[in-house]
Design a protein around this motif. Structure first.
Motif, PDB file in Angstrom:
ATOM      1  N   LEU A   1       0.825  -1.206   0.000  1.00  0.00           N
ATOM      2  CA  LEU A   1       0.000   0.000   0.000  1.00  0.00           C
ATOM      3  C   LEU A   1       0.859   1.255   0.000  1.00  0.00           C
ATOM      4  N   ARG A   2       1.942   1.249   0.761  1.00  0.00           N
ATOM      5  CA  ARG A   2       2.845   2.412   0.786  1.00  0.00           C
ATOM      6  C   ARG A   2       3.494   2.630  -0.576  1.00  0.00           C
ATOM      7  N   ARG A   3       3.848   1.550  -1.254  1.00  0.00           N
ATOM      8  CA  ARG A   3       4.533   1.658  -2.547  1.00  0.00           C
ATOM      9  C   ARG A   3       3.659   2.280  -3.622  1.00  0.00           C
ATOM     10  N   THR A   4       2.352   2.220  -3.478  1.00  0.00           N
ATOM     11  CA  THR A   4       1.481   2.790  -4.507  1.00  0.00           C
ATOM     12  C   THR A   4       1.653   4.294  -4.605  1.00  0.00           C
ATOM     13  N   GLY A   5       2.110   4.920  -3.531  1.00  0.00           N
ATOM     14  CA  GLY A   5       2.261   6.367  -3.524  1.00  0.00           C
ATOM     15  C   GLY A   5       0.943   7.104  -3.377  1.00  0.00           C
ATOM     16  N   GLN A   6      -0.150   6.377  -3.309  1.00  0.00           N
ATOM     17  CA  GLN A   6      -1.458   7.001  -3.154  1.00  0.00           C
ATOM     18  C   GLN A   6      -1.768   7.158  -1.671  1.00  0.00           C
ATOM     19  N   PRO A   7      -2.502   8.219  -1.321  1.00  0.00           N
ATOM     20  CA  PRO A   7      -2.869   8.375   0.093  1.00  0.00           C
ATOM     21  C   PRO A   7      -3.744   7.211   0.552  1.00  0.00           C
ATOM     22  N   GLN A   8      -3.493   6.756   1.762  1.00  0.00           N
ATOM     23  CA  GLN A   8      -4.252   5.629   2.304  1.00  0.00           C
ATOM     24  C   GLN A   8      -5.364   6.091   3.241  1.00  0.00           C
ATOM     25  N   TYR A   9      -5.276   7.341   3.685  1.00  0.00           N
ATOM     26  CA  TYR A   9      -6.270   7.886   4.616  1.00  0.00           C
ATOM     27  C   TYR A   9      -6.940   9.105   4.003  1.00  0.00           C
ATOM     28  N   LEU A  10      -8.161   9.334   4.419  1.00  0.00           N
ATOM     29  CA  LEU A  10      -8.893  10.510   3.982  1.00  0.00           C
ATOM     30  C   LEU A  10      -8.181  11.763   4.496  1.00  0.00           C
ATOM     31  N   ALA A  11      -8.195  12.828   3.728  1.00  0.00           N
ATOM     32  CA  ALA A  11      -7.482  14.056   4.105  1.00  0.00           C
ATOM     33  C   ALA A  11      -8.100  14.717   5.332  1.00  0.00           C
ATOM     34  N   GLY A  12      -9.422  14.706   5.445  1.00  0.00           N
ATOM     35  CA  GLY A  12     -10.091  15.393   6.536  1.00  0.00           C
ATOM     36  C   GLY A  12     -10.802  14.466   7.499  1.00  0.00           C
ATOM     37  N   ASP A  13     -10.358  13.220   7.537  1.00  0.00           N
ATOM     38  CA  ASP A  13     -11.032  12.227   8.365  1.00  0.00           C
ATOM     39  C   ASP A  13      -9.973  11.285   8.932  1.00  0.00           C
ATOM     40  N   THR A  14     -10.280  10.648  10.049  1.00  0.00           N
ATOM     41  CA  THR A  14      -9.320   9.750  10.698  1.00  0.00           C
ATOM     42  C   THR A  14      -9.379   8.320  10.152  1.00  0.00           C
ATOM     43  N   HIS A  15     -10.107   8.095   9.076  1.00  0.00           N
ATOM     44  CA  HIS A  15     -10.302   6.750   8.525  1.00  0.00           C
ATOM     45  C   HIS A  15      -9.629   6.588   7.168  1.00  0.00           C
ATOM     46  N   TRP A  16      -9.538   5.318   6.735  1.00  0.00           N
ATOM     47  CA  TRP A  16      -8.879   5.009   5.470  1.00  0.00           C
ATOM     48  C   TRP A  16      -9.737   5.345   4.271  1.00  0.00           C
ATOM     49  N   ARG A  17      -9.068   5.488   3.140  1.00  0.00           N
ATOM     50  CA  ARG A  17      -9.750   5.747   1.875  1.00  0.00           C
ATOM     51  C   ARG A  17     -10.393   4.447   1.372  1.00  0.00           C
ATOM     52  N   PRO A  18     -11.430   4.538   0.562  1.00  0.00           N
ATOM     53  CA  PRO A  18     -12.085   3.327   0.072  1.00  0.00           C
ATOM     54  C   PRO A  18     -11.159   2.434  -0.756  1.00  0.00           C
ATOM     55  N   GLU A  19     -10.216   3.022  -1.482  1.00  0.00           N
ATOM     56  CA  GLU A  19      -9.299   2.218  -2.298  1.00  0.00           C
ATOM     57  C   GLU A  19      -8.416   1.339  -1.411  1.00  0.00           C
ATOM     58  N   ALA A  20      -7.928   1.900  -0.312  1.00  0.00           N
ATOM     59  CA  ALA A  20      -7.088   1.131   0.614  1.00  0.00           C
ATOM     60  C   ALA A  20      -7.903   0.013   1.255  1.00  0.00           C
ATOM     61  N   MET A  21      -9.129   0.339   1.657  1.00  0.00           N
ATOM     62  CA  MET A  21      -9.987  -0.670   2.281  1.00  0.00           C
ATOM     63  C   MET A  21     -10.272  -1.813   1.312  1.00  0.00           C
ATOM     64  N   CYS A  22     -10.526  -1.501   0.049  1.00  0.00           N
ATOM     65  CA  CYS A  22     -10.818  -2.543  -0.936  1.00  0.00           C
ATOM     66  C   CYS A  22      -9.599  -3.425  -1.178  1.00  0.00           C
ATOM     67  N   ARG A  23      -8.394  -2.840  -1.207  1.00  0.00           N
ATOM     68  CA  ARG A  23      -7.185  -3.656  -1.379  1.00  0.00           C
ATOM     69  C   ARG A  23      -7.004  -4.602  -0.192  1.00  0.00           C
ATOM     70  N   VAL A  24      -7.291  -4.110   1.011  1.00  0.00           N
ATOM     71  CA  VAL A  24      -7.195  -4.963   2.199  1.00  0.00           C
ATOM     72  C   VAL A  24      -8.232  -6.086   2.122  1.00  0.00           C
ATOM     73  N   ALA A  25      -9.468  -5.765   1.743  1.00  0.00           N
ATOM     74  CA  ALA A  25     -10.516  -6.790   1.634  1.00  0.00           C
ATOM     75  C   ALA A  25     -10.139  -7.849   0.603  1.00  0.00           C
ATOM     76  N   GLU A  26      -9.586  -7.420  -0.508  1.00  0.00           N
ATOM     77  CA  GLU A  26      -9.189  -8.371  -1.548  1.00  0.00           C
ATOM     78  C   GLU A  26      -8.054  -9.279  -1.052  1.00  0.00           C
ATOM     79  N   ALA A  27      -7.069  -8.693  -0.373  1.00  0.00           N
ATOM     80  CA  ALA A  27      -5.965  -9.492   0.169  1.00  0.00           C
ATOM     81  C   ALA A  27      -6.465 -10.443   1.264  1.00  0.00           C
ATOM     82  N   LEU A  28      -7.353  -9.964   2.111  1.00  0.00           N
ATOM     83  CA  LEU A  28      -7.918 -10.806   3.170  1.00  0.00           C
ATOM     84  C   LEU A  28      -8.704 -11.969   2.573  1.00  0.00           C
ATOM     85  N   ALA A  29      -9.472 -11.712   1.532  1.00  0.00           N
ATOM     86  CA  ALA A  29     -10.225 -12.778   0.861  1.00  0.00           C
ATOM     87  C   ALA A  29      -9.273 -13.837   0.314  1.00  0.00           C
ATOM     88  N   ALA A  30      -8.158 -13.414  -0.257  1.00  0.00           N
ATOM     89  CA  ALA A  30      -7.178 -14.369  -0.792  1.00  0.00           C
ATOM     90  C   ALA A  30      -6.603 -15.236   0.321  1.00  0.00           C
TER      91      ALA A  30
END
Length: 168
Positions: free
Chosen positions: A7-36
């Motif tokens: 996730l860090r290597r993507t260079g994309q932000p993992q957290y919302l700029a104005g919120d204490t939670h993760w971005r939907p893209e990061a959450m989906c990557r985690v869900a996909e990896a967890l499913a695997a």
């Protein structure tokens, strides 16, 4: 672990700029990896495939940082942030719902709920349990509570188990 590094290597932000939670893209990557990981474990019994699908949509919201700090207009992060969520829909085009008879149970907090609960301002039917159900293509159950972290959801699970299957 490896997923965090990826996730860090993507260079994309993992957290919302104005919120204490993760971005939907990061959450989906985690869900996909967890499913695997779940599928590779070989521990799940065969199940009827549930052909749920994702429906992308964009939404804008005010993050929880601005609300918690009660910042005046023009101070702090931009008032609105726009994200693209992936709502999970059932084969009947209904919003995804947890299945109490599922072999997979997600215990979660606000990170798993951020895109599930409309009251959080970031959509519905697009959270971690929903994405996991999509990637597994099987029923998933969820027990979650936004505060008190992991302890609260384990306590909810303990109470449900003590009440027995008739309480479901």
């Amino acid at each position: 672990g490896l997923l965090a590094e990826e996730l860090r290597r993507t260079g994309q932000p993992q957290y919302l700029a104005g919120d204490t939670h993760w971005r939907p893209e990061a959450m989906c990557r985690v869900a996909e990896a967890l499913a695997a990981v779940i599928q590779e474990s070989g521990r799940l019994p065969p199940a009827v495939t549930v052909r749920c699908r994702q429906e992308p949509s964009a939404l804008s919201s005010i993050g929880d940082i601005r609300l918690m700090l009660d910042l005046p207009q023009g101070r702090g992060p931009d008032p609105l942030e726009t994200v693209r969520i992936r709502q999970v829909l059932s084969p009947d085009n209904e919003l995804w719902k947890p299945d109490r008879n599922a072999d997979v149970l997600v215990l979660g907090d606000s990170f798993s709920n951020i895109y599930s609960m409309p009251s959080m301002g970031w959509g519905e039917s697009a959270g971690l349990a929903e994405q996991l159900a999509f990637y597994l293509q099987r029923p998933v159950d969820r027990i979650s509570q936004n505060d008190d972290g992991a302890f609260a959801t384990r306590e909810l699970l303990r109470r449900e188990m003590a009440a027995g299957p008739e309480a479901k």
